[in-house]
Design an enzyme around this catalytic site. Structure first.
Site, PDB file in Angstrom:
ATOM      1  N   ASP A  26       4.565   0.662  11.883  1.00 22.44           N
ATOM      2  CA  ASP A  26       3.380   0.004  11.318  1.00 22.44           C
ATOM      3  C   ASP A  26       3.249  -1.460  11.742  1.00 22.44           C
ATOM      4  O   ASP A  26       2.254  -2.105  11.425  1.00 22.44           O
ATOM      5  CB  ASP A  26       3.398   0.084   9.782  1.00 22.44           C
ATOM      6  CG  ASP A  26       3.185   1.503   9.284  1.00 22.44           C
ATOM      7  OD1 ASP A  26       2.770   2.361  10.082  1.00 22.44           O
ATOM      8  OD2 ASP A  26       3.435   1.750   8.087  1.00 22.44           O
ATOM      9  N   ARG A  69      -8.765  -0.432   4.710  1.00 28.56           N
ATOM     10  CA  ARG A  69      -7.967   0.626   4.078  1.00 28.56           C
ATOM     11  C   ARG A  69      -6.627   0.094   3.592  1.00 28.56           C
ATOM     12  O   ARG A  69      -6.098   0.579   2.592  1.00 28.56           O
ATOM     13  CB  ARG A  69      -7.687   1.750   5.081  1.00 28.56           C
ATOM     14  CG  ARG A  69      -8.887   2.576   5.392  1.00 28.56           C
ATOM     15  CD  ARG A  69      -8.474   3.766   6.198  1.00 28.56           C
ATOM     16  NE  ARG A  69      -7.419   4.503   5.503  1.00 28.56           N
ATOM     17  CZ  ARG A  69      -6.844   5.583   5.966  1.00 28.56           C
ATOM     18  NH1 ARG A  69      -7.214   6.093   7.116  1.00 28.56           N
ATOM     19  NH2 ARG A  69      -5.904   6.199   5.285  1.00 28.56           N
ATOM     20  N   CYS A 105      -5.083  12.658  13.047  1.00 23.65           N
ATOM     21  CA  CYS A 105      -5.783  11.386  12.866  1.00 23.65           C
ATOM     22  C   CYS A 105      -5.604  10.566  14.129  1.00 23.65           C
ATOM     23  O   CYS A 105      -4.964  11.003  15.081  1.00 23.65           O
ATOM     24  CB  CYS A 105      -5.305  10.656  11.621  1.00 23.65           C
ATOM     25  SG  CYS A 105      -3.724   9.874  11.814  1.00 23.65           S
ATOM     26  N   LYS A 147       0.843  -1.208   0.000  1.00 22.20           N
ATOM     27  CA  LYS A 147       0.000   0.000   0.000  1.00 22.20           C
ATOM     28  C   LYS A 147       0.879   1.260   0.000  1.00 22.20           C
ATOM     29  O   LYS A 147       0.648   2.186  -0.766  1.00 22.20           O
ATOM     30  CB  LYS A 147      -0.900   0.007   1.243  1.00 22.20           C
ATOM     31  CG  LYS A 147      -1.561   1.360   1.500  1.00 22.20           C
ATOM     32  CD  LYS A 147      -2.413   1.367   2.752  1.00 22.20           C
ATOM     33  CE  LYS A 147      -1.668   1.541   4.049  1.00 22.20           C
ATOM     34  NZ  LYS A 147      -1.365   2.944   4.423  1.00 22.20           N
ATOM     35  N   ASN A 148       1.876   1.270   0.878  1.00 22.48           N
ATOM     36  CA  ASN A 148       2.651   2.500   1.039  1.00 22.48           C
ATOM     37  C   ASN A 148       3.673   2.722  -0.069  1.00 22.48           C
ATOM     38  O   ASN A 148       4.302   3.781  -0.147  1.00 22.48           O
ATOM     39  CB  ASN A 148       3.315   2.530   2.420  1.00 22.48           C
ATOM     40  CG  ASN A 148       2.268   2.719   3.514  1.00 22.48           C
ATOM     41  OD1 ASN A 148       1.117   3.071   3.230  1.00 22.48           O
ATOM     42  ND2 ASN A 148       2.657   2.486   4.753  1.00 22.48           N
ATOM     43  N   ARG A 185       0.284  14.484  13.140  1.00 20.96           N
ATOM     44  CA  ARG A 185       0.764  14.302  11.776  1.00 20.96           C
ATOM     45  C   ARG A 185       0.678  15.560  10.903  1.00 20.96           C
ATOM     46  O   ARG A 185      -0.031  15.591   9.894  1.00 20.96           O
ATOM     47  CB  ARG A 185       0.021  13.133  11.107  1.00 20.96           C
ATOM     48  CG  ARG A 185       0.111  11.876  11.911  1.00 20.96           C
ATOM     49  CD  ARG A 185      -0.542  10.710  11.241  1.00 20.96           C
ATOM     50  NE  ARG A 185       0.219  10.205  10.110  1.00 20.96           N
ATOM     51  CZ  ARG A 185      -0.202   9.228   9.314  1.00 20.96           C
ATOM     52  NH1 ARG A 185      -1.380   8.698   9.508  1.00 20.96           N
ATOM     53  NH2 ARG A 185       0.547   8.812   8.325  1.00 20.96           N
TER      54      ARG A 185
END
Ligand code: EPU
Length: 417
Positions: free
Chosen positions: A305, A397, A117, A22-23, A122
């Site tokens: 993560d 997500r 968030c 994803k990243n 952030r």
């Protein structure tokens, strides 16, 4: 709202295919705005954030063609707008990655400020400071960043602290700037290296990605490219933890040892057996898991993560583990839910102290962010009885459907409403 219902206690075995990262995919899609030619990306993960980024690109006027097996071709040969609106940015902060490419190619961009968030404040000040050093004029008005520049110019930007997103945004912007840009104290994550490779395939001149200093020679234009997204090291790490707590031998197809050294070293210290295979990696549950302290850090350190998933592992290990989160200030949202399942965890500022092994029991719990959700899934797999995880959209997500992948390995997981 959709939920996952998991009945714990089953042993898992078999093979699971790790999806694209994803990243890595999100900045790669943003990079497609740097050229009017077609950028084809293969192995995009089937996750909601990727679909959101494709919507951001489409609403800017790019043409998106979805292909087979998670591929997509993006062609940004006409622009309908220069704006990433609040509605999209608030659902996915990574939308700010269009700022550098838009500004570099078109001299203007209007991007909603993402706001805080669940895992922390952030801010994006480091993205904006860097673009200003490259000659952009930036105003913050009505919750938006308004950026303009006739043509960005190369500059030396020394980041005061490591930032993946700002490194990526500025690296993309610099590819079309006039002159040389030097990014000092740059992030070294594999996703940054991947982005540099993609930009190189598009004709950019970039040296040093993966080290502290990245040097970009600006070009007048970039061209199209066809590229395969690297495997998701965090998804792979999550299934490694599943294998460590309830696995009878799980093979992770496509997982890459070379991008996961910190995760694998840490798991091996705990006693988990991880071995490379021809297809990827194999993990097995050992006789005993031994608690080990952990400190998250920018790459090549242990990734933030994976902190929540590691905590699920530590609830099953023998001893006391002190887990320090150094990247995001609120990334212990999973702890309250783990306590409801019977874990023994105490938070003290930016550290959590986990005492194990704990007998976890199924409960109704709430997902609060992407990786916290993954932690709860892992805890549920080992818990006695039924766990229902609410707000599973957080999980969607960034993870390809976990119920499907886990069921193939023998878990009892269903999606319910
Ligand atoms: N920061 C600032 N100012 C900035 C930018 C960052 O203060 O302008 C701070 C952040 O608040 C944070 C630290 O610097 O405390 C590091 O943030 P970074 O910029 O590295 O994070 P990011 O680019 O916003 C990416 C990943 C995150 C991952 C972090 C750290 C993407 C799309 N997101 O975020 O992934 O946690 O790097 O590795 O690549 C996830 O996938 O669950 C996730 C949150």
């Amino acid at each position: 709202m959709e939920k996952l219902k998991i009945t714990g206690g089953r042993r898992l075995a078999g093979r699971v295919k790790i999806g694209g990262s994803k990243n890595a995919a999100l900045p790669a899609l943003a990079a497609s705005l740097l050229t009017g030619e077609k950028v084809e990306l293969d192995n995009l993960p089937r996750v909601r954030d990727v679909r959101t980024m494709l919507r951001v690109l489409e609403q800017l006027g790019a043409r998106v063609e979805a292909g087979e097996h998670g591929s997509a071709a993006v062609q940004a040969d006409g622009f309908a707008s220069f704006e990433a609106p609040y509605d999209l940015v608030k659902t996915m902060r990574a939308s700010v990655l269009v700022l550098g490419p838009l500004l570099a190619r078109h001299g203007r961009a209007r991007v909603s400020l993402p706001g805080g968030c669940a895992i922390g404040e952030r801010p994006i000040n480091l993205h904006l400071d860097g673009l200003e050093r490259m000659g952009a004029e930036i105003k913050l008005e009505h919750g938006y960043v308004e950026a303009r520049a006739d043509r960005l110019r190369g500059a030396t930007v020394a980041f005061p602290s490591k930032t993946v997103g700002a490194t990526e945004n500025l690296m993309m912007a610099a590819t079309l700037a006039r002159g040389t840009t030097v990014l000092q104290n740059a992030a070294k994550e594999p996703e940054v290296v991947y982005l540099a490779e993609l930009l190189g395939a598009m004709g950019a001149s970039i040296e040093g990605a993966g080290t502290d200093e990245i040097v970009v020679e600006g070009r007048d234009t970039l061209g199209g490219a066809s590229h395969r997204v690297i495997p998701d090291r965090i998804e792979a790490g999550t299934y490694l933890v599943a294998g460590a707590i309830v696995g009878d031998g799980i093979e992770l197809e496509d997982a890459r040892l070379d991008q996961m050294e910190a995760i694998i070293d840490q798991l091996r210290r705990v006693g988990v057996v991880v071995e490379p295979t021809e297809a990827g990696l194999r993990v097995a549950r050992p006789e005993q898991l031994t608690s080990q302290d952990l400190r998250t850090a920018p790459h090549p350190g242990f990734p933030t993560d994976m902190q929540a998933q590691y905590m699920a592992l530590m609830t099953q290990a023998t001893g006391t583990a002190v887990i320090a989160e150094t990247i995001f200030e609120h990334r212990f949202m999973h702890v309250g839910e783990l306590l409801r399942m019977g874990a023994d965890v105490r938070i003290d500022g930016h550290t959590a102290v986990v005492v194990g092994p704990a007998r976890l029991t199924g409960a109704q719990v709430m997902a609060t962010d992407l990786r916290a959700s993954a932690c709860l899934v892992l805890a549920a797999l080992v818990a006695d009885g039924v766990t229902v995880i609410d707000r599973v959209y957080h999980l969607d997500r960034g993870y390809e459907p976990m119920e499907r992948k886990l069921r193939e390995l023998g878990a009892s997981v269903e999606r319910i409403r």
